[in-house]
Design an enzyme around this catalytic site. Structure first.
Site, PDB file in Angstrom:
ATOM      1  N   LYS A  90       0.848  -1.203   0.000  1.00 54.40           N
ATOM      2  CA  LYS A  90       0.000   0.000   0.000  1.00 54.40           C
ATOM      3  C   LYS A  90       0.886   1.256   0.000  1.00 54.40           C
ATOM      4  CE  LYS A  90      -3.105  -3.251   0.990  1.00 54.40           C
ATOM      5  NZ  LYS A  90      -3.788  -4.046   0.001  1.00 54.40           N
TER       6      LYS A  90
HETATM    7  C1  LIG Z   1      -4.599  -5.263   0.970  1.00 55.01           C
HETATM    8  C2  LIG Z   1      -6.044  -5.327   1.028  1.00 55.01           C
HETATM    9  C3  LIG Z   1      -6.715  -5.889   2.129  1.00 55.01           C
HETATM   10  C4  LIG Z   1      -5.991  -6.618   3.245  1.00 55.01           C
HETATM   11  O1  LIG Z   1      -5.109  -5.789   3.933  1.00 55.01           O
HETATM   12  P1  LIG Z   1      -4.099  -6.475   5.002  1.00 55.01           P
HETATM   13  O2  LIG Z   1      -3.572  -5.297   5.757  1.00 55.01           O
HETATM   14  O3  LIG Z   1      -3.048  -7.157   4.191  1.00 55.01           O
HETATM   15  O4  LIG Z   1      -4.866  -7.402   5.834  1.00 55.01           O
HETATM   16  C5  LIG Z   1      -8.094  -5.835   2.170  1.00 55.01           C
HETATM   17  N1  LIG Z   1      -8.790  -5.279   1.167  1.00 55.01           N
HETATM   18  C6  LIG Z   1      -8.199  -4.751   0.082  1.00 55.01           C
HETATM   19  C7  LIG Z   1      -9.032  -4.111  -0.974  1.00 55.01           C
HETATM   20  C8  LIG Z   1      -6.804  -4.770  -0.036  1.00 55.01           C
HETATM   21  O5  LIG Z   1      -6.224  -4.264  -1.127  1.00 55.01           O
END
Ligand SMILES: *Cc1c(COP(=O)(O)O)cnc(C)c1O
Length: 377
Positions: A185
């Site tokens: 992210k």
């Molecule tokens: C990355 C992501 C998640 C999960 O996030 P984590 O912090 O890895 O648990 C959930 N929803 C979306 C849309 C994502 O891109």
């Protein structure tokens, strides 16, 4: 090699982690509290509660909203599988609706069609950092008395024009927004998540749920001159963020403006470099949205084979990823949960690719990506 993404972590983050380690308080403590305050200020939210990742944030959000067995929750299949899994964790039923192919986000009209007497909530996804049409979705949820949860995993720093003002995703516009700080992210703490809400009762539940339902957090017992006995008020979880992660997160927040401006520059340069390629579909940013460009997704011309173009770029040292996955095509969701025709979701998975985008990317590397894609097409 040009990777799909690299986090921007430098001396400042390493020093902050070191200080947290040496402070002697490494689990959820003062750094987590400060990170929550700073994140709340950034997005304009009254409350922010840190957790171990966005998957646990979504789980906590659904439990706080009392979603349980037999409840239907409208969401998209076209998302990382965690979005649907969290609904399943609660024993509820994910009802998949299709996306608007222009934005890869939930189509509000189709969400409206999927509402039944058992529908309790909508989990929307600001996919790849591009804000959903919150204007339509907020009023849809209000009209039907549904809880609106925003999966804003990718959307830290994204903005939306809402009632005439530019506001950050996470204010929140729905009832609860959930963020991820995974390295894929825009800002990262290694693993990490955050819930924001305007509702103090939800925030109180988040804090109980993330720490075993304990009535008194460790920090309060530690700081008290009186002996305190805690109670366990509900069946909670251990979904805590550590102070080491939060210390890194605070440095990442300081970097966010620079990261956003760099990504926006790269996104507009991709649009210039690729704009004249026939039939290549560039991302569409509605005039009421400002993406953080967590990913840069292009739609391939119909005749082009997705795997072949990805392999051709990989052979030239350029990593790409296929379009966002569809949960309903995976084994665990394949045996017939309720869903609509998901043609646009499937098409997006099969006919789009994500191009490398990260703050450290220079113009030369970006041109290499654009040239390689042009040559293949
Ligand atoms: C990355 C992501 C998640 C999960 O996030 P984590 O912090 O890895 O648990 C959930 N929803 C979306 C849309 C994502 O891109």
């Amino acid at each position: 090699m040009i990777p799909i993404a690299i986090p921007l972590l430098e001396r400042e983050e390493a020093d902050a982690a070191r200080e947290a380690v040496l402070s002697g308080w490494v689990s959820q403590g003062p750094q987590v509290a400060a990170f929550e305050r700073e994140f709340a200020t950034l997005v304009g939210a009254p409350h922010a509660c840190a957790v171990s990742n966005c998957t646990t944030a979504l789980h906590v959000a659904l439990i706080a909203a009392n979603i349980g067995p037999g409840d239907e929750v409208i969401t998209v299949s076209h998302s990382f599988i965690a979005t649907a899994n969290c609904i399943r964790y609660c024993g509820a039923i994910p009802v998949f609706v299709d996306i608007d192919p222009a934005t890869y986000n939930i189509d509000p009209a189709l969400a409206a069609d999927a509402i039944t007497p058992r529908t309790r909530a909508i989990v929307l996804v600001h996919q790849m950092g591009m804000p959903c049409d919150l204007g339509s979705l907020v009023s849809l949820a209000k009209r039907h008395g549904l809880i609106l949860i925003e999966d804003a995993a990718c959307a830290a720093g994204s903005e939306i024009r809402f009632n005439g003002h530019w506001e950050r995703i996470g204010k929140p516009h729905g009832d609860i927004a959930c963020f991820s700080f995974h390295p894929r992210k825009v800002i990262t703490t290694g693993e990490g998540g955050m819930l924001t809400t305007s509702n103090p009762e939800f925030d109180r539940k988040f804090r109980l749920l993330r720490q075993h339902g304990m009535s008194v957090p460790d920090t309060v017992r530690h700081g008290s001159s009186q002996v305190i006995f805690e109670d366990y008020l509900m069946v909670g979880f251990n979904y805590r963020m550590t102070d080491i992660q939060a210390a890194v997160g605070r440095k990442q927040l300081e970097r966010l403006p620079e990261l956003l401006s760099r990504r926006r520059t790269l996104a507009s340069r991709y649009a210039q470099l690729l704009g004249n390629l026939r039939n290549l579909r560039l991302p569409n940013e509605p005039d009421w949205a400002r993406s953080n460009w967590q990913s840069y997704c292009v739609g391939l011309p119909e005749r082009v084979d997705q795997r072949a173009v990805m392999q051709s770029l990989l052979d030239q040292g350029i990593a790409t990823r296929r379009g966002i996955m569809c949960a309903h095509r995976e084994l665990v969701y394949s045996n017939g949960g309720p869903h609509q025709d998901l043609r646009q979701s499937e098409h997006a998975q099969d006919h789009s690719i994500l191009l490398p985008i990260y703050a450290q990317m220079d113009e030369h590397d970006q041109s290499r990506v654009a040239d390689a894609l042009r040559a293949h097409l």
